[in-house]
Write an enzyme that holds these catalytic residues in place. Sequence first.
Site, short mmCIF file in Angstrom:
data_model
loop_
_atom_site.label_atom_id
_atom_site.label_comp_id
_atom_site.label_asym_id
_atom_site.label_seq_id
_atom_site.Cartn_x
_atom_site.Cartn_y
_atom_site.Cartn_z
N THR A 154 34.25 37.49 41.23
CA THR A 154 33.02 37.22 42.38
C THR A 154 32.20 38.37 41.33
O THR A 154 32.31 39.06 40.82
CB THR A 154 33.31 37.65 43.59
OG1 THR A 154 34.07 36.94 44.62
CG2 THR A 154 31.90 38.10 44.52
N GLY A 155 31.05 37.84 41.68
CA GLY A 155 29.72 38.07 40.56
C GLY A 155 29.22 37.64 39.36
O GLY A 155 29.38 36.62 39.23
N GLU A 211 39.21 40.16 46.21
CA GLU A 211 39.43 40.86 45.15
C GLU A 211 40.86 41.58 44.90
O GLU A 211 41.76 41.26 44.18
CB GLU A 211 39.01 41.43 44.41
CG GLU A 211 36.94 40.52 43.97
CD GLU A 211 35.93 41.23 43.99
OE1 GLU A 211 35.66 42.56 43.88
OE2 GLU A 211 34.80 40.63 43.03
N ALA A 221 33.68 43.93 37.14
CA ALA A 221 33.63 45.15 37.56
C ALA A 221 33.14 46.01 37.25
O ALA A 221 31.75 46.13 36.57
CB ALA A 221 35.37 46.61 36.39
#
Length: 219
Positions: free
Chosen positions: A28-29, A103, A83
């Site tokens: 995710t991100g 995650e 990260a």
Amino acid sequence: AASDEMKKAAAEAALEYVENGTIVGVGTGSTVNFFIDALATKKDDIEGAVSSSEESTARLKAHGIPVFDLNAAGPVPVYIDGADEINEHGQMIKGGGAALTREKIIAAVAEKYVCIADQSKMVGILGKFPLPVEVIPMARSYVAREIVKLGGDPEWRQGVTTDNGNWILDVHNLEIMKPMELEDKLNNIVGVVTNGLFAARGANIALLGSPDGVKKYEF
Ligand code: DER
């Protein structure tokens, strides 16, 4: 922006680790979003994906990539995720996007974790980025008090509820000299669901975008 270009380059480099006929673990991100868009070019070669958040699931489905329940998935050869910080051992702080629990679950299942980011995420000592801790709502104050005893400065991420219906404390002013030890201590506080230290199970590979191209690290 420059960092978007670097994130995109790292995300595209991660395609190299995607094997045909497999289920790909997707994090995710913003960096992963570039990866999902790149993965779409291979959607007929892979079986599908397992996803760490509703946000990533929606983006995968919008590209027509099948998303499987992890319990039905079988082997997951590679997990691609970002990260907030990563050190020279591949240990990470994650959870900036509030998806740390799912995650960490997919990271535990996957054979290989490939971290994609821009080079600004690589640090010497973890902890400048506030460490996210997912807590059962009723335990928030208790967990905060226990974290203070560990030397942290916990701040409730108000207004955020995770995909699992939990809350997040962001722990400031940590200088994490022993990531695995702190990960264990946080896991032992009753009411903690997940903490954002990925130390026992860190990244195996990091692809970090830089002005001189994508740098590859192996841990
Ligand atoms: O929340 C997370 O763990 C994300 O992976 C985050 O750490 C990275 O997000 P970014 O790619 O938008 O910087």
